[in-house]
Design an enzyme around this catalytic site. Structure first.
Site, PDB file in Angstrom:
ATOM      1  N   THR A 188     -30.432  66.583  18.620  1.00  0.00           N
ATOM      2  CA  THR A 188     -30.236  66.505  20.069  1.00  0.00           C
ATOM      3  C   THR A 188     -29.047  67.383  20.458  1.00  0.00           C
ATOM      4  O   THR A 188     -28.188  67.678  19.621  1.00  0.00           O
ATOM      5  CB  THR A 188     -29.923  65.066  20.512  1.00  0.00           C
ATOM      6  OG1 THR A 188     -28.749  64.652  19.801  1.00  0.00           O
ATOM      7  CG2 THR A 188     -31.040  64.118  20.203  1.00  0.00           C
ATOM      8  N   GLU A 333     -36.297  63.536  21.363  1.00  0.00           N
ATOM      9  CA  GLU A 333     -36.810  62.304  20.758  1.00  0.00           C
ATOM     10  C   GLU A 333     -38.300  62.089  21.006  1.00  0.00           C
ATOM     11  O   GLU A 333     -38.900  61.189  20.429  1.00  0.00           O
ATOM     12  CB  GLU A 333     -36.032  61.088  21.315  1.00  0.00           C
ATOM     13  CG  GLU A 333     -34.587  61.011  20.842  1.00  0.00           C
ATOM     14  CD  GLU A 333     -33.610  61.810  21.710  1.00  0.00           C
ATOM     15  OE1 GLU A 333     -34.054  62.726  22.443  1.00  0.00           O
ATOM     16  OE2 GLU A 333     -32.410  61.515  21.656  1.00  0.00           O
ATOM     17  N   LYS A 440     -22.921  56.826  41.860  1.00  0.00           N
ATOM     18  CA  LYS A 440     -22.893  55.487  42.457  1.00  0.00           C
ATOM     19  C   LYS A 440     -21.929  55.512  43.627  1.00  0.00           C
ATOM     20  O   LYS A 440     -20.715  55.561  43.444  1.00  0.00           O
ATOM     21  CB  LYS A 440     -22.466  54.450  41.418  1.00  0.00           C
ATOM     22  CG  LYS A 440     -23.530  54.214  40.387  1.00  0.00           C
ATOM     23  CD  LYS A 440     -22.963  53.674  39.102  1.00  0.00           C
ATOM     24  CE  LYS A 440     -23.776  54.183  37.927  1.00  0.00           C
ATOM     25  NZ  LYS A 440     -23.091  55.144  37.085  1.00  0.00           N
ATOM     26  N   TRP A 445     -27.237  54.146  44.808  1.00  0.00           N
ATOM     27  CA  TRP A 445     -27.404  55.295  43.921  1.00  0.00           C
ATOM     28  C   TRP A 445     -27.827  56.532  44.701  1.00  0.00           C
ATOM     29  O   TRP A 445     -28.732  56.474  45.529  1.00  0.00           O
ATOM     30  CB  TRP A 445     -28.490  55.013  42.882  1.00  0.00           C
ATOM     31  CG  TRP A 445     -28.051  54.078  41.809  1.00  0.00           C
ATOM     32  CD1 TRP A 445     -26.851  53.440  41.709  1.00  0.00           C
ATOM     33  CD2 TRP A 445     -28.811  53.668  40.685  1.00  0.00           C
ATOM     34  NE1 TRP A 445     -26.813  52.669  40.595  1.00  0.00           N
ATOM     35  CE2 TRP A 445     -28.006  52.792  39.942  1.00  0.00           C
ATOM     36  CE3 TRP A 445     -30.091  53.963  40.214  1.00  0.00           C
ATOM     37  CZ2 TRP A 445     -28.446  52.195  38.760  1.00  0.00           C
ATOM     38  CZ3 TRP A 445     -30.532  53.382  39.048  1.00  0.00           C
ATOM     39  CH2 TRP A 445     -29.707  52.502  38.334  1.00  0.00           C
TER      40      TRP A 445
HETATM   41  P1  AMP Z   1     -33.380  67.537  25.394  1.00  0.00           P
HETATM   42  O1  AMP Z   1     -33.520  66.503  24.344  1.00  0.00           O
HETATM   43  O2  AMP Z   1     -32.202  68.437  25.197  1.00  0.00           O
HETATM   44  O3  AMP Z   1     -34.630  68.315  25.583  1.00  0.00           O
HETATM   45  O4  AMP Z   1     -33.081  66.799  26.776  1.00  0.00           O
HETATM   46  C1  AMP Z   1     -33.980  65.840  27.279  1.00  0.00           C
HETATM   47  C2  AMP Z   1     -33.567  65.433  28.660  1.00  0.00           C
HETATM   48  O5  AMP Z   1     -33.808  66.492  29.582  1.00  0.00           O
HETATM   49  C3  AMP Z   1     -34.350  64.267  29.214  1.00  0.00           C
HETATM   50  O6  AMP Z   1     -33.873  63.040  28.755  1.00  0.00           O
HETATM   51  C4  AMP Z   1     -34.150  64.448  30.710  1.00  0.00           C
HETATM   52  O7  AMP Z   1     -32.895  63.950  31.126  1.00  0.00           O
HETATM   53  C5  AMP Z   1     -34.132  65.950  30.863  1.00  0.00           C
HETATM   54  N1  AMP Z   1     -35.456  66.432  31.291  1.00  0.00           N
HETATM   55  C6  AMP Z   1     -36.442  66.910  30.539  1.00  0.00           C
HETATM   56  N2  AMP Z   1     -37.492  67.288  31.303  1.00  0.00           N
HETATM   57  C7  AMP Z   1     -37.145  67.022  32.589  1.00  0.00           C
HETATM   58  C8  AMP Z   1     -37.801  67.173  33.852  1.00  0.00           C
HETATM   59  N3  AMP Z   1     -39.000  67.708  33.963  1.00  0.00           N
HETATM   60  N4  AMP Z   1     -37.138  66.765  34.952  1.00  0.00           N
HETATM   61  C9  AMP Z   1     -35.899  66.230  34.873  1.00  0.00           C
HETATM   62  N5  AMP Z   1     -35.228  66.073  33.713  1.00  0.00           N
HETATM   63  C10 AMP Z   1     -35.843  66.466  32.577  1.00  0.00           C
END
Ligand code: AMP
Length: 542
Positions: A188, A333, A440, A445
């Site tokens: 991650t 994940e 917040k 929110w």
């Molecule tokens: P990563 O593991 O670096 O790919 O990050 C994943 C995170 O990216 C998710 O938990 C979301 O917070 C954000 N994310 C992924 N796709 C979207 C989307 N289409 N719209 C908004 N947030 C997204």
């Protein structure tokens, strides 16, 4: 008594994807931008032969099933060969994000137990920086020929990929391992603490890639030409390198050239029909296309995810350029795509504005994945389109526990994503924020994503980001950052007037900061942590 099913029990393996691609679509093309700049072309069957040469070479280096091979590389053909050779041999392909801080990079190479690391010559300085901290890496392999092999002072055992595989046989018997064996490992982004590893099984990757091929997802099949802009070091480029071979689609890999002009040229010359990447890439591309008065000749569909795709951009792609936006949601994940905002037959008849609003949501879960919302007390929230809670996922390509973790990451069998969402009665999910990004204000929110989307709808705005800033009266208030388009005048009042028509009054940002650029992380997302560190106390006087 139930009857046992009487069907074969064949494992879902990455090697089976390679064999399928090579035997059923052997002539299909792979075009790859070399790190040195030229375009390299060959076929699926050529690629399979070279993947087997690499598998033999790795075996000769002493690696065995279960060994871990790291990569620090662009999207290119040698990286693709490694995807298949490493996982196909029962080893683990650990893709590293080159934009990580060297300390974090060394941490993940060590945590993953990489024995060999493959790297693009671009990253030779990075290898020099991390190699002394990674003593268990026995070989560093530069993804190039002998002529381009970099000299890396102080790092022994640096090989040229082409020399390593040159004399190897292009036959290799893939081991038939259990489909639940680990095939690929991705960490991650780690905005807090150390990055955490997600070890994808062959089964999870195969099912996820098959999901990407479905018509309602990205529709990857033999009439398409696919350009994954999303990096192969970020969640396996959303499994597109596997999906292309499953569906038989031509694969175009952009190498290090991710600037809008190079991407546009590649899309046009290679007649790309489907692409995939994060919204920042598409914002840059659209600006380039507008500035130079260009059109997309063949592009008809683009997958977008990683952060929210603004409605204004969806409208432009769809109405001006005829490109269908497929807005998906997923995370490291979830091994790529978990939900997708595909329009149904009835939705297609909606007025443009409503259609775009629907696509701006993150959509329905794809088959294999289930979603639900949970409140702070662990209770399930209704799917009414307004109740907001933490998005929980479960399914066949969702993490169960992080690599080497002793405890499961699940809560009652579901993975808590850290995203705040709503789900409509029809099952359409909308991400409202990250739990850590939501603002917040006065006990209510404010969604930073909604505010950002409203701001980028302004014609003079290139990029926008919103963070919550501590406030003596309201707890937190939104602060808006704007990157203006070149030569576009726009002041604070004009921006606030524009937003006044689009968001609730109490959502209006407390202030607007104009910046030349926003800090972007390794995967093209705005690093809100950096903004918070600099501006987090702007209103409290601390
Ligand atoms: P990563 O593991 O670096 O790919 O990050 C994943 C995170 O990216 C998710 O938990 C979301 O917070 C954000 N994310 C992924 N796709 C979207 C989307 N289409 N719209 C908004 N947030 C997204």
């Amino acid at each position: 008594m139930q009857h046992p099913g009487r069907m074969m029990d064949r494992p879902l393996l990455i090697s089976a994807i390679l064999e399928h691609g090579a035997s059923q679509f052997g002539e299909q093309h792979i075009v790859s931008r070399e790190t040195q700049g030229a375009l390299h072309r060959y076929s699926f069957s050529d690629m399979a032969g070279r993947a087997k040469q690499l598998a033999n070479a790795l075996q000769q280096l002493g690696l065995r099933p279960g060994s871990v091979v790291g990569s620090i590389a662009w999207n290119n053909h040698r990286h693709l060969e490694a995807y298949y050779a490493v996982s196909g041999s029962g080893m683990v392909m650990h893709t590293c994000n080159p934009r990580l801080h060297p300390e974090q990079l060394a941490y993940i190479i060590n945590h993953a137990d990489d024995e060999v690391v493959l790297f693009d010559t671009t990253f030779a300085p990075l290898v020099q920086a991390v190699a002394p901290s990674c003593p268990q890496v026995k070989h560093w392999v530069a993804l190039c020929g002998a002529d381009a092999l970099p000299v890396i002072e102080g790092v022994p055992h640096v090989h040229a990929y082409e020399t390593l595989i040159a004399d190897q046989s292009s036959s290799f018997d893939w081991p038939e391992c259990d489909e639940k064996t680990g095939a690929a490992l991705c960490y991650t982004s780690g905005t807090t603490g150390n990055p955490k590893g997600v070890l994808y099984s062959h089964r999870a990757l195969t099912l996820s890639a098959m999901g990407a091929c479905m018509p309602g997802v990205l529709s990857i099949w033999s009439q398409e030409t696919v350009l994954p802009v999303v990096p192969m070091f970020h969640i396996n480029a959303w499994c597109l390198p596997y999906a292309a071979l499953i569906g038989g689609a031509k694969l175009v890999l952009p190498g290090p050239r991710l600037d809008p002009a190079s991407l546009y040229e590649l899309m046009e010359t290679e007649r790309v029909t489907v692409s995939a990447g994060v919204p920042t890439i598409w914002m840059g591309l659209i600006q380039h296309v507008e500035q130079h008065n260009l059109r997309f000749t063949t592009m008809r569909r683009t997958g977008v995810g990683g952060s929210a795709m603004p409605k204004a951009l969806i409208a432009k792609f769809s109405d001006v350029y005829g490109v269908d936006v497929r807005h998906g949601w997923g995370m490291t994940e979830t091994a790529a795509i978990a939900t997708m905002s595909t329009l149904g037959a009835a939705d297609s008849a909606l007025p443009a504005e409503e259609r775009h609003a629907l696509v701006a949501k993150q959509g329905k879960s794809v088959f294999g994945i289930e979603i639900k919302l949970m409140d702070e007390n662990g209770a399930t929230l209704p799917r009414d389109g307004t109740s907001q809670g933490e998005l929980m996922v479960r399914g066949q390509w969702i993490v169960e526990r992080y690599h080497k973790a002793e405890r499961s990451a699940l809560v009652d069998g579901w993975f808590p994503t850290g995203d705040i969402a709503t789900i409509s009665p029809q099952g359409v999910m909308q991400i409202r924020d990250r739990t850590k990004d939501v603002i917040k204000s006065g006990g209510e929110w404010i969604s930073s994503i909604d505010l950002e989307n409203a701001a980028v709808a302004h014609p003079s705005v290139a990029m926008a980001a919103v963070i919550g800033v501590k406030h003596p009266k309201w707890d937190e208030r939104p602060l808006l950052f704007i990157v203006r388009k070149p030569d576009q005048p726009l002041d604070k009042q004009q921006m606030l007037d524009f937003l006044t028509e689009r968001v609730a009054k109490w959502w209006l940002p407390e202030d607007v900061v104009f910046v030349d650029s926003l800090p972007l992380g390794g995967t093209g997302k705005v690093q809100k942590n950096e903004l918070r560190q600099r501006y987090g106390h702007a209103f409290s006087g601390e």
